[in-house]
Every structure is written in C-alpha cells, then in structure tokens.
Write an enzyme that holds these catalytic residues in place. Structure first.
Site, PDB file in Angstrom:
ATOM      1  NE  ARG A   1      10.338  -8.595 -16.153  1.00 54.17           N
ATOM      2  CZ  ARG A   1       9.702  -8.603 -17.320  1.00 54.17           C
ATOM      3  NH1 ARG A   1       8.392  -8.495 -17.343  1.00 54.17           N
ATOM      4  NH2 ARG A   1      10.366  -8.730 -18.443  1.00 54.17           N
TER       5      ARG A   1
ATOM      6  CB  ALA B   1      -0.930   1.007  -3.353  1.00 49.23           C
TER       7      ALA B   1
ATOM      8  CG  ASP C   1      -1.431  -8.711 -19.866  1.00 48.27           C
ATOM      9  OD1 ASP C   1      -0.375  -8.083 -20.000  1.00 48.27           O
ATOM     10  OD2 ASP C   1      -1.648  -9.472 -18.895  1.00 48.27           O
TER      11      ASP C   1
ATOM     12  CD  GLN D   1       6.277   4.049  -9.153  1.00 51.60           C
ATOM     13  OE1 GLN D   1       6.048   5.070  -9.803  1.00 51.60           O
ATOM     14  NE2 GLN D   1       6.993   3.058  -9.619  1.00 51.60           N
TER      15      GLN D   1
ATOM     16  CG  ASP E   1       4.173  -1.709   2.024  1.00 48.16           C
ATOM     17  OD1 ASP E   1       5.183  -2.453   1.974  1.00 48.16           O
ATOM     18  OD2 ASP E   1       3.816  -1.001   1.064  1.00 48.16           O
TER      19      ASP E   1
ATOM     20  CG  HIS F   1       0.730 -10.412 -16.203  1.00 50.33           C
ATOM     21  ND1 HIS F   1       0.356  -9.498 -17.159  1.00 50.33           N
ATOM     22  CD2 HIS F   1       1.550  -9.749 -15.352  1.00 50.33           C
ATOM     23  CE1 HIS F   1       0.910  -8.331 -16.893  1.00 50.33           C
ATOM     24  NE2 HIS F   1       1.658  -8.461 -15.806  1.00 50.33           N
TER      25      HIS F   1
ATOM     26  CB  VAL G   1      -1.539  -6.835  -8.747  1.00 52.51           C
ATOM     27  CG1 VAL G   1      -0.908  -5.885  -9.761  1.00 52.51           C
ATOM     28  CG2 VAL G   1      -3.052  -6.647  -8.684  1.00 52.51           C
TER      29      VAL G   1
ATOM     30  CB  ALA H   1      -0.950  -0.003   1.195  1.00 49.97           C
TER      31      ALA H   1
END
Length: 333
Positions: A92, A17, A159, A15, A42, A187, A129, A12
């Site tokens: 990532r 969130a 997507d 970015q 968090d 995904h 997510v 939370a």
C-alpha cells in the site's frame, strides 16, 4: 535435536522479510532447540536481491539454520511446508485506495491457496501479512479446501502492539505491564482497539486500564484513532509501510500460536469466525484468542460487549463482508 521445521516466507526480498528472517532463523519464534529450513519465495524480478538475502542468511552462521532455499516458483516453494508467513503482496502506498489494493492482491492469494492445498503439509500454519490481510487470508483459505480453515490467520498483532504501546506511554509504564488489549475486526482503519478487557500493572498492583487511565474521552476517541491510523501515519512519515514493527508482530503472532500463552492472557489474531459475538461465520475477523502449546487456539468467549463496542465491531464486520464479496467477484471473474 528435533527434525527441522520447513518455514516459508513470501516477499522474502522485501523490507519486512529483511527484518523478520534473522529472528526466525535464530530461534525467537520456535525456540532455541528447533532447527529451521527457510524457504524464501519472491517474484522473478527480485531474484537477484533474493540471492543476496540468501548469502546474508548463510553469513550469519546461525546454529539452528540448516538450509536456505530461494525460489520464484510457488508450487516448488510450498512443498512440505510446516509454517508459512505470507508477507509478499503489492504494498500500500500513500493515497492508494483499499479497493485497488484488494483487487491487485487477491489473485496472488488465490494462487497461493491452490499451491498450499496441493503441496504443503496438511497441518500447515499460515499467517497472512500482505494487505488487505484479513481478506487475503479468506481467499487463501477458500482455495485450500483440504486444509483446516482454523490454520489460516491474518496479522492483527501489530495493532495490538500499537494499542499496548499507546497505553504504556500514557501511563508511563513498560510495555510488558499492559496486557489483554483486544483488536476486533479488520486490519484497517475500521478496526476496533478495545481496552475494556485490558489490565495494567501499576504501582505494584494489577488494575483495569480504564481505571488506571482515568480518561474515557481519550480512550474512546484519540486512542482509537491513533491505533486505527498508525499504519497510514508511518507511511506518511517514512514514505514506506511499517517494516520493523510488522516483523516484530509476526514473530509475536507465530511464537504465541506455536507455544501458547500463560493462563489469563489472550492475544489478538484474525481467525475464521465461528459465529462468536454474532460475527458472520467464516469471515477472517480479529478476536481475542487463547493460544495453546499444541499450536492451536480458541476464541475467548463470553466477554461483555457494551453498546459502544457493538457499534464499532459491527462497522468493521460490515467492511470485511464487503471486502469478501468484492474479492470473490475478482477471483471468480
């Protein structure tokens, strides 16, 4: 007015969130008459930032927002939650291998599954997510055995939105003119964006996207690659992963799951496979689904799958099966 919904957002202080919370709290997801209690989870090092987010949410003075609860404790945060948006995960970064991301994240989602199983409402709706989203959702589902498996989903709406935007731009129409683009599978860069079911409103009439575009070479090559690689392209440009577009897709996913979509429309969600289209049962695989006003969905059955599509669908299934096995080995080690 209805009783407040207890909505949990993880990561939370991050970015995505930051772009998501305002939309949830002002009614874009659950409607203009549904009060919300936001639980923001968090990790401990982010507590200071999280407290700043809480202050901002309060300062928005939103009529539907009844309470904002910050937390760094999973067991406390998941208590009596109705809807969970599991955004938080190790992000990532450019050059990172997917397997490294998987190993870092699946233990996080195992822990969340345990917390959901013991603390959340039994009809909780979960969207994952944090990447690798499909496999993280699979692990979360596995470790929450008292919850209906169908209540665990992963986000492929981003997507789908990317695919529809590419078609709309190609044809020079609004994004709302394109519907029923399908995302099959993971995904990841193996996902298969499929326009064989898609239609577009063009010059006052509805027609198949292939007929409107009149360029199978583009649809079977550059279009697919653009959608598959869009996340990496955003990272390369921003040096950060997609945030604003991801938040918008979460809103779309949960809103449509909660409220249903019109007849003749379906949306892409990664959900537990029931064996449809010969996809391994239990995998969290993106299918076209019809969502209903009772907060349920069904996989769209009976779509014609040509040889080109079959090959693409099988390739992304293979990756998901491999990810699943790797994730289980990490969790059980």
């Amino acid at each position: 007015m209805a009783e407040p919904l207890r909505v949990l957002v993880t990561g939370a202080a991050g970015q995505i969130a930051y772009s998501l919370l305002y939309s949830v709290a002002k009614g874009d997801v659950f409607g203009p008459n549904q009060p919300i209690i936001l639980v923001l989870l968090d990790i401990q090092p982010m507590l200071g930032v999280l407290e700043g987010v809480v202050m901002e949410m309060m300062d928005c003075a939103l009529p539907l927002l009844r309470e904002v609860i910050p937390s760094v404790n999973e067991m406390e945060a998941f208590k009596d939650v109705d809807v969970a948006m599991l955004v938080g995960a190790m992000p990532r970064r450019e050059g990172m291998e997917r397997k490294d991301l998987l190993a870092a994240n699946v233990k996080i989602f195992k822990s969340m599954g345990v917390a959901i199983d013991s603390q959340a409402k039994k009809n909780i709706k979960v969207v994952v997510v944090g990447n690798p989203a499909n496999t993280n959702a699979y692990i979360c589902k596995k470790y929450a055995p008292s919850i209906n498996p169908a209540n665990f989903t992963a986000l492929t709406r981003l997507d789908q939105n990317r695919a529809q935007a590419q078609i709309a731009a190609k044809l020079g129409v609004s994004n709302s003119s394109v519907k029923n683009c399908v995302i099959w599978g993971n995904h990841s860069s193996t996902q298969y964006p499929d326009v064989n079911q898609a239609v577009v409103d063009l010059n006052g009439k509805s027609m198949p996207v292939r007929e409107a575009v009149k360029d199978d070479n583009w649809l079977n090559n550059d279009f697919i690659k653009t959608v598959q690689q869009r996340g990496a392209a955003v990272i390369k440009a921003r040096k950060l992963s997609s945030a604003m577009s991801a938040a918008k897709a979460i809103v779309d996913h949960v809103r449509d799951w909660w409220n249903g979509v019109p007849d003749g429309t379906y949306v892409s969600m990664a959900v537990p496979s029931d064996g449809s289209y010969n996809i391994e049962e239990g995998l969290i695989y993106s299918f076209p689904v019809r969502t209903k006003p009772d907060h349920t969905y069904e996989i769209v059955k009976g779509l014609t799958i040509n040889d080109f599509s079959r090959e693409k669908m099988d390739a992304t299934e293979k990756e998901l099966s491999e990810e699943k096995n790797m994730a289980l080995s990490v969790c059980e080690s």
